[in-house]
Design a protein around this motif. Structure first.
Motif, PDB file in Angstrom:
ATOM      1  N   ARG A 216       0.852  -1.184   0.000  1.00 54.80           N
ATOM      2  CA  ARG A 216       0.000   0.000   0.000  1.00 54.80           C
ATOM      3  C   ARG A 216       0.888   1.235   0.000  1.00 54.80           C
ATOM      4  O   ARG A 216       1.976   1.217   0.576  1.00 54.80           O
ATOM      5  CB  ARG A 216      -0.885   0.020   1.253  1.00 54.80           C
ATOM      6  CG  ARG A 216      -1.588  -1.295   1.510  1.00 54.80           C
ATOM      7  CD  ARG A 216      -2.687  -1.164   2.554  1.00 54.80           C
ATOM      8  NE  ARG A 216      -2.236  -1.105   3.926  1.00 54.80           N
ATOM      9  CZ  ARG A 216      -2.049  -2.191   4.707  1.00 54.80           C
ATOM     10  NH1 ARG A 216      -2.235  -3.397   4.215  1.00 54.80           N
ATOM     11  NH2 ARG A 216      -1.673  -2.061   5.953  1.00 54.80           N
ATOM     12  N   CYS A 217       0.407   2.276  -0.602  1.00 54.12           N
ATOM     13  CA  CYS A 217       1.274   3.426  -0.818  1.00 54.12           C
ATOM     14  C   CYS A 217       0.604   4.715  -0.376  1.00 54.12           C
ATOM     15  O   CYS A 217      -0.549   4.968  -0.719  1.00 54.12           O
ATOM     16  CB  CYS A 217       1.592   3.477  -2.316  1.00 54.12           C
ATOM     17  SG  CYS A 217       2.780   4.706  -2.721  1.00 54.12           S
ATOM     18  N   ASP A 218       1.319   5.519   0.411  1.00 56.01           N
ATOM     19  CA  ASP A 218       0.862   6.873   0.735  1.00 56.01           C
ATOM     20  C   ASP A 218       1.724   7.837  -0.071  1.00 56.01           C
ATOM     21  O   ASP A 218       2.951   7.735  -0.069  1.00 56.01           O
ATOM     22  CB  ASP A 218       1.031   7.190   2.226  1.00 56.01           C
ATOM     23  CG  ASP A 218       0.272   6.226   3.122  1.00 56.01           C
ATOM     24  OD1 ASP A 218      -0.676   5.579   2.641  1.00 56.01           O
ATOM     25  OD2 ASP A 218       0.637   6.139   4.308  1.00 56.01           O
ATOM     26  N   VAL A 219       1.062   8.758  -0.740  1.00 54.39           N
ATOM     27  CA  VAL A 219       1.751   9.640  -1.683  1.00 54.39           C
ATOM     28  C   VAL A 219       1.746  11.071  -1.143  1.00 54.39           C
ATOM     29  O   VAL A 219       0.686  11.667  -0.981  1.00 54.39           O
ATOM     30  CB  VAL A 219       1.017   9.604  -3.044  1.00 54.39           C
ATOM     31  CG1 VAL A 219       1.665  10.562  -4.019  1.00 54.39           C
ATOM     32  CG2 VAL A 219       0.992   8.193  -3.619  1.00 54.39           C
ATOM     33  N   ASN A 220       2.931  11.591  -0.850  1.00 55.72           N
ATOM     34  CA  ASN A 220       3.040  12.976  -0.383  1.00 55.72           C
ATOM     35  C   ASN A 220       3.383  13.882  -1.553  1.00 55.72           C
ATOM     36  O   ASN A 220       4.272  13.556  -2.352  1.00 55.72           O
ATOM     37  CB  ASN A 220       4.143  13.098   0.671  1.00 55.72           C
ATOM     38  CG  ASN A 220       3.810  12.343   1.936  1.00 55.72           C
ATOM     39  OD1 ASN A 220       3.228  12.884   2.861  1.00 55.72           O
ATOM     40  ND2 ASN A 220       4.147  11.057   1.956  1.00 55.72           N
ATOM     41  N   THR A 221       2.698  15.006  -1.625  1.00 52.08           N
ATOM     42  CA  THR A 221       2.917  15.930  -2.736  1.00 52.08           C
ATOM     43  C   THR A 221       2.899  17.364  -2.215  1.00 52.08           C
ATOM     44  O   THR A 221       2.060  17.707  -1.379  1.00 52.08           O
ATOM     45  CB  THR A 221       1.786  15.798  -3.785  1.00 52.08           C
ATOM     46  OG1 THR A 221       1.567  14.429  -4.083  1.00 52.08           O
ATOM     47  CG2 THR A 221       2.117  16.551  -5.060  1.00 52.08           C
ATOM     48  N   SER A 222       3.825  18.187  -2.706  1.00 50.61           N
ATOM     49  CA  SER A 222       3.752  19.626  -2.429  1.00 50.61           C
ATOM     50  C   SER A 222       4.180  20.388  -3.666  1.00 50.61           C
ATOM     51  O   SER A 222       4.810  19.822  -4.573  1.00 50.61           O
ATOM     52  CB  SER A 222       4.637  20.002  -1.241  1.00 50.61           C
ATOM     53  OG  SER A 222       6.004  19.892  -1.588  1.00 50.61           O
ATOM     54  N   LEU A 223       3.844  21.647  -3.699  1.00 50.55           N
ATOM     55  CA  LEU A 223       4.230  22.532  -4.809  1.00 50.55           C
ATOM     56  C   LEU A 223       4.853  23.792  -4.246  1.00 50.55           C
ATOM     57  O   LEU A 223       4.410  24.298  -3.219  1.00 50.55           O
ATOM     58  CB  LEU A 223       3.001  22.978  -5.610  1.00 50.55           C
ATOM     59  CG  LEU A 223       2.307  22.018  -6.572  1.00 50.55           C
ATOM     60  CD1 LEU A 223       1.226  22.795  -7.330  1.00 50.55           C
ATOM     61  CD2 LEU A 223       3.287  21.375  -7.547  1.00 50.55           C
ATOM     62  N   ASN A 224       5.880  24.273  -4.922  1.00 51.51           N
ATOM     63  CA  ASN A 224       6.412  25.593  -4.583  1.00 51.51           C
ATOM     64  C   ASN A 224       6.697  26.372  -5.861  1.00 51.51           C
ATOM     65  O   ASN A 224       6.902  25.772  -6.924  1.00 51.51           O
ATOM     66  CB  ASN A 224       7.686  25.473  -3.741  1.00 51.51           C
ATOM     67  CG  ASN A 224       8.795  24.713  -4.443  1.00 51.51           C
ATOM     68  OD1 ASN A 224       8.876  23.488  -4.391  1.00 51.51           O
ATOM     69  ND2 ASN A 224       9.646  25.448  -5.134  1.00 51.51           N
ATOM     70  N   ARG A 225       6.701  27.705  -5.736  1.00 48.45           N
ATOM     71  CA  ARG A 225       7.099  28.514  -6.900  1.00 48.45           C
ATOM     72  C   ARG A 225       8.617  28.484  -6.985  1.00 48.45           C
ATOM     73  O   ARG A 225       9.287  28.367  -5.952  1.00 48.45           O
ATOM     74  CB  ARG A 225       6.581  29.946  -6.742  1.00 48.45           C
ATOM     75  CG  ARG A 225       5.053  30.019  -6.790  1.00 48.45           C
ATOM     76  CD  ARG A 225       4.549  31.458  -6.870  1.00 48.45           C
ATOM     77  NE  ARG A 225       3.088  31.483  -7.046  1.00 48.45           N
ATOM     78  CZ  ARG A 225       2.212  31.426  -6.037  1.00 48.45           C
ATOM     79  NH1 ARG A 225       2.641  31.341  -4.789  1.00 48.45           N
ATOM     80  NH2 ARG A 225       0.910  31.437  -6.285  1.00 48.45           N
ATOM     81  N   PRO A 226       9.195  28.539  -8.197  1.00 43.87           N
ATOM     82  CA  PRO A 226      10.654  28.475  -8.343  1.00 43.87           C
ATOM     83  C   PRO A 226      11.343  29.469  -7.406  1.00 43.87           C
ATOM     84  O   PRO A 226      10.896  30.605  -7.272  1.00 43.87           O
ATOM     85  CB  PRO A 226      10.880  28.852  -9.810  1.00 43.87           C
ATOM     86  CG  PRO A 226       9.612  28.468 -10.493  1.00 43.87           C
ATOM     87  CD  PRO A 226       8.512  28.688  -9.493  1.00 43.87           C
ATOM     88  N   GLY A 227      12.389  29.030  -6.742  1.00 41.12           N
ATOM     89  CA  GLY A 227      13.147  29.902  -5.856  1.00 41.12           C
ATOM     90  C   GLY A 227      12.576  29.980  -4.448  1.00 41.12           C
ATOM     91  O   GLY A 227      13.234  30.501  -3.546  1.00 41.12           O
ATOM     92  N   GLU A 228      11.376  29.483  -4.257  1.00 39.01           N
ATOM     93  CA  GLU A 228      10.802  29.522  -2.911  1.00 39.01           C
ATOM     94  C   GLU A 228      11.056  28.200  -2.187  1.00 39.01           C
ATOM     95  O   GLU A 228      11.445  27.204  -2.791  1.00 39.01           O
ATOM     96  CB  GLU A 228       9.295  29.801  -2.984  1.00 39.01           C
ATOM     97  CG  GLU A 228       9.006  31.224  -3.441  1.00 39.01           C
ATOM     98  CD  GLU A 228       7.519  31.560  -3.390  1.00 39.01           C
ATOM     99  OE1 GLU A 228       6.699  30.664  -3.114  1.00 39.01           O
ATOM    100  OE2 GLU A 228       7.199  32.732  -3.643  1.00 39.01           O
ATOM    101  N   GLU A 229      10.799  28.213  -0.867  1.00 35.69           N
ATOM    102  CA  GLU A 229      10.940  26.973  -0.090  1.00 35.69           C
ATOM    103  C   GLU A 229       9.899  25.951  -0.527  1.00 35.69           C
ATOM    104  O   GLU A 229       8.877  26.307  -1.102  1.00 35.69           O
ATOM    105  CB  GLU A 229      10.704  27.266   1.394  1.00 35.69           C
ATOM    106  CG  GLU A 229      11.875  27.923   2.071  1.00 35.69           C
ATOM    107  CD  GLU A 229      11.554  28.243   3.529  1.00 35.69           C
ATOM    108  OE1 GLU A 229      10.652  27.595   4.103  1.00 35.69           O
ATOM    109  OE2 GLU A 229      12.205  29.154   4.065  1.00 35.69           O
ATOM    110  N   TRP A 230      10.149  24.680  -0.173  1.00 31.93           N
ATOM    111  CA  TRP A 230       9.155  23.643  -0.473  1.00 31.93           C
ATOM    112  C   TRP A 230       7.832  23.988   0.174  1.00 31.93           C
ATOM    113  O   TRP A 230       7.785  24.542   1.270  1.00 31.93           O
ATOM    114  CB  TRP A 230       9.610  22.280   0.064  1.00 31.93           C
ATOM    115  CG  TRP A 230      10.814  21.764  -0.646  1.00 31.93           C
ATOM    116  CD1 TRP A 230      11.342  22.221  -1.820  1.00 31.93           C
ATOM    117  CD2 TRP A 230      11.662  20.701  -0.213  1.00 31.93           C
ATOM    118  NE1 TRP A 230      12.455  21.499  -2.152  1.00 31.93           N
ATOM    119  CE2 TRP A 230      12.676  20.548  -1.184  1.00 31.93           C
ATOM    120  CE3 TRP A 230      11.653  19.835   0.882  1.00 31.93           C
ATOM    121  CZ2 TRP A 230      13.675  19.590  -1.081  1.00 31.93           C
ATOM    122  CZ3 TRP A 230      12.648  18.865   0.994  1.00 31.93           C
ATOM    123  CH2 TRP A 230      13.649  18.759   0.014  1.00 31.93           C
ATOM    124  N   GLY A 231       6.787  23.623  -0.494  1.00 24.97           N
ATOM    125  CA  GLY A 231       5.450  23.919   0.001  1.00 24.97           C
ATOM    126  C   GLY A 231       4.990  22.936   1.064  1.00 24.97           C
ATOM    127  O   GLY A 231       5.698  21.982   1.407  1.00 24.97           O
TER     128      GLY A 231
END
Ligand code: ADP
Ligand code: MG
Ligand code: ZN
Length: 341
Positions: A216-231
């Protein structure tokens, strides 16, 4: 928030960078459970493979399954991890009816295997995925909600619980955050789980059947704008096919981009992936499925982890670990490369 119009994928990639992280649970194929002698056969009549230990009855005491520790070390070695010379189990405290003790015996700050990696081939490039930890814990029972339309607890009139699965050894494999894959992020997630599945299968320690829940798999996802910290990441739980792993990342990227575009913030929470019914989505657009919110994420402090007092520490003999390492099968990726050459 679900009413926000989703941007196109290429548009999201042009303006945001995704970071992904995968937590994979593998149910080991040991003959008996993690801390008792109960059988682990899949599909047995409900509540026929249980005993005082895995039912959490007062006064019962766990004893660790050596074969499960061995299999975990084999997985750790195949993922080029360091194997702890000394580590302990930890109690993770929470209440849920599928967990008879009201705590899960897991590992916390002292996992059995740490700091490995897995190389994943995509068309023409290789991505090295860092492995943060591989630890050993026990599975929970299964609840069955009946009377509702969806099989979920909402709208159900009754719930049944089957403890056959409670206490089956479960290995959790956690990656480091994987940045820098851009538009390939959903593909990398799928390719990683595929390769991991091959590796575990080659070791013969689990049947790794996603459709039966032994992987079973838990999928973590985040988005950041280029140059910014991870979301801020969300965690999509229990994704149960390779295709859904890919689609869970993709749909979460689109959803998060829509929220961020509208000036909103991402909440750290668990989510559930829902396949879109087959056929084209609304507005004639291909819909990759979507995630819906679950609970807001507990933090480690909510679980009140502490070392499990009923079990002795694990101190694998280095000579034993060396033997296991020497006996590892050829890694599937190297085998493929050799056969192709
Ligand atoms: P939890 O107990 O909250 O699930 P874990 O440490 O078990 O936490 O797993 C967290 C997962 O999320 C790991 O795979 C980690 O690499 C990943 N992760 C951490 N930060 C981010 C981020 N900003 N974006 C995407 N994934 C992340
Ligand atoms: Mg986790
Ligand atoms: Zn038992």
């Amino acid at each position: 928030m679900s009413t926000l119009a989703l941007p196109g994928y290429d548009d999201v990639i042009a303006r945001y960078e995704p970071v992904i992280g995968l937590e994979v649970h593998v149910e080991l194929g040991t003959r008996t459970k993690m801390f008792c002698g109960c059988r682990t056969d899949f599909g047995a009549e409900p509540n026929t493979q249980v005993c005082p230990v895995c039912l959490g009855l007062p006064g019962s005491l766990p004893v660790a399954n050596r074969a499960a520790i061995e299999a975990t070390i084999q997985i750790g070695l195949a993922l080029r991890c360091d194997i702890a010379e000394w580590c302990r189990f930890a109690r993770k405290n929470y209440f849920y009816p599928d967990m008879p003790k009201n705590f899960q015996i897991s590992q916390y700050d002292e996992p059995l295997c740490v700091d490995g990696y897995l190389d994943v081939d995509l068309d023409g490039q290789t991505v090295r995925v860092g492995i943060e930890r591989v630890h050993l814990e026990e599975d929970t029972g299964k609840t069955l909600h009946i009377g509702g339309a969806t099989g979920r607890i909402h709208g159900a009139t009754e719930s049944l619980v089957d403890y056959n699965r409670a206490g089956i050894p479960l290995v959790e494999i956690v990656t480091n955050p994987i940045p820098g894959t851009g538009e390939l992020a959903p593909h990398v997630a799928r390719a990683y789980v595929t390769e991991l599945r091959e590796i575990v299968k080659s070791l013969g320690v689990s049947d790794v059947r996603m459709e039966q829940g032994s992987m079973r798999c838990d999928v973590n996802t985040s988005l950041n704008r280029p140059g910014e910290e991870w979301g801020t990441r969300t965690e999509t739980k229990n994704v149960n096919s390779l295709r859904s792993v890919e689609r869970a990342v993709q749909s979460e990227m689109l959803r998060q981009a829509a929220v961020l575009d509208a000036g909103g913030t991402i909440t750290q929470e668990t989510r559930h992936f829902r396949e879109r019914a087959s056929g084209s989505g609304e507005h004639g657009r291909e819909d990759a499925g979507h995630t819906v919110p679950g609970r807001s994420k507990e933090t480690a402090t909510d679980y009140r982890y502490f070392p499990e007092p009923d079990l002795v520490p694990i101190a694998p003999d280095p000579a034993w670990v060396a033997e296991l390492k020497a006996a590892l099968p050829e890694p599937p990726r190297e085998r493929r490369q050799r056969l192709q050459a």
